[in-house]
Design an enzyme around this catalytic site. Sequence first.
Site, PDB file in Angstrom:
ATOM      1  CD  GLU A 125       5.667   0.257  16.931  1.00 41.46           C
ATOM      2  OE1 GLU A 125       6.244  -0.441  17.984  1.00 41.46           O
ATOM      3  OE2 GLU A 125       4.435   0.370  16.786  1.00 41.46           O
ATOM      4  CB  THR A 147       5.658   4.810   7.949  1.00 42.86           C
ATOM      5  OG1 THR A 147       4.633   5.574   8.160  1.00 42.86           O
ATOM      6  CG2 THR A 147       6.649   4.988   8.673  1.00 42.86           C
ATOM      7  CB  ILE A 148       4.027   8.305   3.964  1.00 42.36           C
ATOM      8  CG1 ILE A 148       2.299   8.150   4.542  1.00 42.36           C
ATOM      9  CG2 ILE A 148       3.895   7.667   2.773  1.00 42.36           C
ATOM     10  CD1 ILE A 148       1.292   8.706   3.731  1.00 42.36           C
ATOM     11  CG  ASP A 149       2.426   7.602   9.035  1.00 44.87           C
ATOM     12  OD1 ASP A 149       1.876   8.246   8.031  1.00 44.87           O
ATOM     13  OD2 ASP A 149       1.652   6.649   9.674  1.00 44.87           O
ATOM     14  NE  ARG A 184     -14.808  28.704  -2.781  1.00 44.65           N
ATOM     15  CZ  ARG A 184     -15.543  28.118  -3.800  1.00 44.65           C
ATOM     16  NH1 ARG A 184     -14.419  27.301  -4.631  1.00 44.65           N
ATOM     17  NH2 ARG A 184     -16.605  28.308  -4.027  1.00 44.65           N
ATOM     18  NE  ARG A 193      -2.346   4.628  12.285  1.00 43.85           N
ATOM     19  CZ  ARG A 193      -2.013   3.420  11.697  1.00 43.85           C
ATOM     20  NH1 ARG A 193      -0.567   3.039  11.856  1.00 43.85           N
ATOM     21  NH2 ARG A 193      -2.755   3.003  11.320  1.00 43.85           N
ATOM     22  CD  GLU A 244      -4.063  10.117   9.463  1.00 44.46           C
ATOM     23  OE1 GLU A 244      -5.109  10.018   8.731  1.00 44.46           O
ATOM     24  OE2 GLU A 244      -3.480   9.501   9.618  1.00 44.46           O
TER      25      GLU A 244
HETATM   26  O1  F6P Z   1       0.578   4.767   8.572  1.00 46.94           O
HETATM   27  C1  F6P Z   1       0.475   5.106   7.061  1.00 46.94           C
HETATM   28  C2  F6P Z   1      -0.928   5.516   7.093  1.00 46.94           C
HETATM   29  O2  F6P Z   1      -0.784   6.136   5.675  1.00 46.94           O
HETATM   30  C3  F6P Z   1      -1.444   6.652   7.994  1.00 46.94           C
HETATM   31  O3  F6P Z   1      -0.827   7.965   7.793  1.00 46.94           O
HETATM   32  C4  F6P Z   1      -2.857   6.584   7.970  1.00 46.94           C
HETATM   33  O4  F6P Z   1      -3.614   6.926   9.097  1.00 46.94           O
HETATM   34  C5  F6P Z   1      -3.190   5.128   7.789  1.00 46.94           C
HETATM   35  O5  F6P Z   1      -2.102   4.761   7.259  1.00 46.94           O
HETATM   36  C6  F6P Z   1      -4.256   4.916   6.892  1.00 46.94           C
HETATM   37  O6  F6P Z   1      -4.403   3.633   6.696  1.00 46.94           O
HETATM   38  P1  F6P Z   1      -5.351   2.824   5.546  1.00 46.94           P
HETATM   39  O7  F6P Z   1      -4.561   2.602   4.482  1.00 46.94           O
HETATM   40  O8  F6P Z   1      -5.733   1.585   6.320  1.00 46.94           O
HETATM   41  O9  F6P Z   1      -6.551   3.721   5.739  1.00 46.94           O
END
Ligand code: F6P
Length: 371
Positions: A125, A147-149, A184, A193, A244
């Site tokens: 985006e 984007t992997i998101d 465990r 994100r 995350e």
């Molecule tokens: O947007 C892709 C992403 O991999 C998110 O999942 C993650 O929060 C962020 O980028 C991490 O960014 P960077 O590579 O700047 O640590």
Amino acid sequence: MKKIGILTGGGDCPGLNGAIKWLVKTCEDPGTGAVPFEVIGIRDGWKGLVKGDPDRLQPPFSDFGEEGYFKRLTSAEVRPWDRQGGTRLGTSRTNPFNPKNDRSDVVIRNIERLGLYAIVAIGGEDTLSVAAKLSERGIPTVGIPKTIDRDLAGTEYSIGFETAVNVITEEVDRLRTTAGSHSRTFVVETMGRHAGHLALQGGMSAGAYVILIPEHDYDVGEVNALVARRRQAGVRYSIVVIAEGAKARGGSVVQRTSGLDDFGHVNLGGVGEVLAQEIAKGTGLETRAVVLSHLQRGGTPCAYDRRMARNFGICAVNLIQNGQTGRMVSFLDGKYTSVPLSEIIGKLSLVDVEREYDTRLYNGKRTILPL
Ligand code: F6P
């Protein structure tokens, strides 16, 4: 010959190089008598158009060099790229429209100096919001979703997602053996994100016991009760996958570092460790946290990403051939199509909790077909 510029922006992921390869191949040989294009690779995303000197255009097969940001790409050079992860063009999170430091005029001047007929931006985006703004300023742009998101609006797929899901699945499989040996509980933190697609699809693929996503705040007591119940049932270990961006009910997101990036985003990370401590305290079970972090973006693209990257790259050229710029290539209802860039900016595609998520079991929904 008309020139097309191509760049990759934001976090890297597997599949970017495949999209570049197929764009270049299609530009050189668009088939059925269509006019070919020349392709200029732009290094480090939008940063390249801010910093680069258009007079320093490198030939194919050369390194960009310390100061070089532009080079011609030919199919002879990009031929093996589709098997390679990362991005051969480099990337950055530079925002030329950052109101605190607006460099959009420099970008537009450099596009003109390079003589680019159109620009293809491969990104999420953030990167595509720049393409949308340039389009409003009269520069023909086309976006390719990556984007992997998988949180981009207007498309059901973005390059890199499926490979990241594969990584989560493989890593959880690896954890199972050691988790079982030591009895465990493991908390596995994924990226994503503010969207839970990666955690949910990765968690379901891996067969995780509990999956926690940003779209539904979790209750620590309920998570502990689920983990304790499984232990009492005689199962030696549990895998809890947490996105995350997930947060406990009444709590807030956990940040890896303070501060914002050029697009105003917080740096998420660390919720897995917080939850692991809560589970250990609440259940008395030995619990460890694993942060998959950038491993999810590394390595070679899976078969699905290679195909999607190929087809998205070709679609981008087709849009330019049809004069349909200011649009993002998209995959909707099983078909390749495109949507206006202006319609996807400022929106996020999130998990539809009602349809996809079981808020009692904290996992994928068990009603998939309508009852
Ligand atoms: O947007 C892709 C992403 O991999 C998110 O999942 C993650 O929060 C962020 O980028 C991490 O960014 P960077 O590579 O700047 O640590």
